[in-house]
Design a protein around this motif. Structure first.
Motif, PDB file in Angstrom:
ATOM      1  N   VAL A   7      24.394  52.422  42.919  1.00 31.61           N
ATOM      2  CA  VAL A   7      23.044  52.357  42.370  1.00 31.61           C
ATOM      3  C   VAL A   7      22.054  52.482  43.516  1.00 31.61           C
ATOM      4  CG1 VAL A   7      21.362  50.969  41.094  1.00 31.61           C
ATOM      5  CG2 VAL A   7      23.783  50.905  40.444  1.00 31.61           C
ATOM      6  N   MET A   8      21.107  53.409  43.362  1.00 34.47           N
ATOM      7  CA  MET A   8      20.054  53.630  44.356  1.00 34.47           C
ATOM      8  C   MET A   8      18.713  53.455  43.660  1.00 34.47           C
ATOM      9  SD  MET A   8      21.602  57.026  46.270  1.00 34.47           S
ATOM     10  CE  MET A   8      21.230  58.081  44.890  1.00 34.47           C
ATOM     11  N   ARG A   9      17.829  52.701  44.278  1.00 33.98           N
ATOM     12  CA  ARG A   9      16.490  52.483  43.718  1.00 33.98           C
ATOM     13  C   ARG A   9      15.449  53.043  44.676  1.00 33.98           C
ATOM     14  NH1 ARG A   9      17.003  49.437  39.175  1.00 33.98           N
ATOM     15  NH2 ARG A   9      18.896  48.212  39.033  1.00 33.98           N
ATOM     16  N   LEU A  10      14.332  53.492  44.096  1.00 32.89           N
ATOM     17  CA  LEU A  10      13.289  54.142  44.883  1.00 32.89           C
ATOM     18  C   LEU A  10      12.761  53.196  45.959  1.00 32.89           C
ATOM     19  CD1 LEU A  10      11.731  56.823  45.073  1.00 32.89           C
ATOM     20  CD2 LEU A  10       9.998  55.794  43.616  1.00 32.89           C
ATOM     21  N   ALA A  11      12.857  53.633  47.194  1.00 31.45           N
ATOM     22  CA  ALA A  11      12.378  52.848  48.334  1.00 31.45           C
ATOM     23  C   ALA A  11      10.901  53.160  48.580  1.00 31.45           C
ATOM     24  CB  ALA A  11      13.204  53.186  49.575  1.00 31.45           C
ATOM     25  N   ARG A  12      10.336  52.545  49.593  1.00 35.91           N
ATOM     26  CA  ARG A  12       8.952  52.862  49.962  1.00 35.91           C
ATOM     27  C   ARG A  12       8.869  54.316  50.383  1.00 35.91           C
ATOM     28  NH1 ARG A  12       7.187  48.791  54.434  1.00 35.91           N
ATOM     29  NH2 ARG A  12       7.302  50.848  55.286  1.00 35.91           N
ATOM     30  N   ALA A  19       4.271  54.479  47.272  1.00 38.35           N
ATOM     31  CA  ALA A  19       4.164  53.936  48.641  1.00 38.35           C
ATOM     32  C   ALA A  19       4.877  52.600  48.779  1.00 38.35           C
ATOM     33  CB  ALA A  19       2.696  53.805  49.038  1.00 38.35           C
ATOM     34  N   GLY A  20       4.867  51.788  47.725  1.00 39.95           N
ATOM     35  CA  GLY A  20       5.521  50.482  47.783  1.00 39.95           C
ATOM     36  C   GLY A  20       6.926  50.475  47.217  1.00 39.95           C
ATOM     37  N   GLY A  21       7.420  51.644  46.796  1.00 42.78           N
ATOM     38  CA  GLY A  21       8.725  51.719  46.162  1.00 42.78           C
ATOM     39  C   GLY A  21       8.627  51.382  44.683  1.00 42.78           C
ATOM     40  N   ASP A  22       9.745  51.434  43.983  1.00 43.39           N
ATOM     41  CA  ASP A  22       9.784  51.108  42.562  1.00 43.39           C
ATOM     42  C   ASP A  22      11.230  50.774  42.195  1.00 43.39           C
ATOM     43  OD1 ASP A  22       9.766  50.952  39.795  1.00 43.39           O
ATOM     44  OD2 ASP A  22       8.544  52.749  39.513  1.00 43.39           O
ATOM     45  N   ASP A  23      11.519  49.490  42.004  1.00 43.68           N
ATOM     46  CA  ASP A  23      12.874  49.040  41.680  1.00 43.68           C
ATOM     47  C   ASP A  23      13.343  49.490  40.311  1.00 43.68           C
ATOM     48  OD1 ASP A  23      13.394  47.809  44.067  1.00 43.68           O
ATOM     49  OD2 ASP A  23      12.847  45.801  43.376  1.00 43.68           O
ATOM     50  N   LYS A 116      17.045  53.596  48.219  1.00 42.79           N
ATOM     51  CA  LYS A 116      17.865  52.619  48.929  1.00 42.79           C
ATOM     52  C   LYS A 116      19.085  52.276  48.085  1.00 42.79           C
ATOM     53  CE  LYS A 116      17.549  48.166  51.264  1.00 42.79           C
ATOM     54  NZ  LYS A 116      16.633  47.070  51.607  1.00 42.79           N
ATOM     55  N   VAL A 117      20.259  52.280  48.711  1.00 43.61           N
ATOM     56  CA  VAL A 117      21.489  51.890  48.031  1.00 43.61           C
ATOM     57  C   VAL A 117      21.446  50.372  47.846  1.00 43.61           C
ATOM     58  CG1 VAL A 117      24.008  51.823  48.138  1.00 43.61           C
ATOM     59  CG2 VAL A 117      22.771  53.819  49.034  1.00 43.61           C
TER      60      VAL A 117
END
Length: 124
Positions: A7-12, A19-23, A116-117
């Motif tokens: 699972v990878m989630r949007l990083a900054r 800009a702040g990422g999005d989990d 980010k993993v």
């Protein structure tokens, strides 16, 4: 040969609306990994029908596809008959899939975004 759920989630991503990422935005993929966390190319050729990807975001329905490879280029494919929907993954074969590592995926608008993993688990 075993598969792993990654699972990878949007990083900054400075300079974008993320800009702040999005989990709540990212990818979940199923793929074979080597002991050191890299994609297992030999196992992939035997298990490619089971190598899937799901793109998720809060403002759209999840989209299911496949992890695919042409030559040395890995990508996420959502429609076998339409190459325009492919999402290339920067140097996917060289990435180590371990919690805390980063992966760059080019989105449907052609923008490279960093993810980010956050999870790596055997599937069975």
């Amino acid at each position: 040969m075993s598969l792993s759920r990654i699972v990878m989630r949007l990083a900054r991503n400075p300079g974008t609306e993320f800009a702040g990422g999005d989990d709540h935005r990212g990818y979940a993929l199923t793929a074979p990994l080597t002991d050191d966390g890299h994609l297992d190319e030999a196992a992939f050729s035997k298990a490619k029908d089971n190598c899937t990807v799901r793109r998720f975001a809060p403002d759209e329905d999840p989209i299911d596809g496949r992890l695919s490879r042409r030559g040395q280029r890995w990508f996420f494919d959502y429609d076998e008959d339409d190459a325009a929907d492919d999402e290339p993954v920067h140097r996917l074969g060289a990435h180590r899939f371990a919690v805390g590592e980063y992966v760059t995926v080019t989105d449907e608008d052609g923008r490279p975004l960093t993810y980010k993993v956050v999870e790596v688990q055997p599937t069975g």
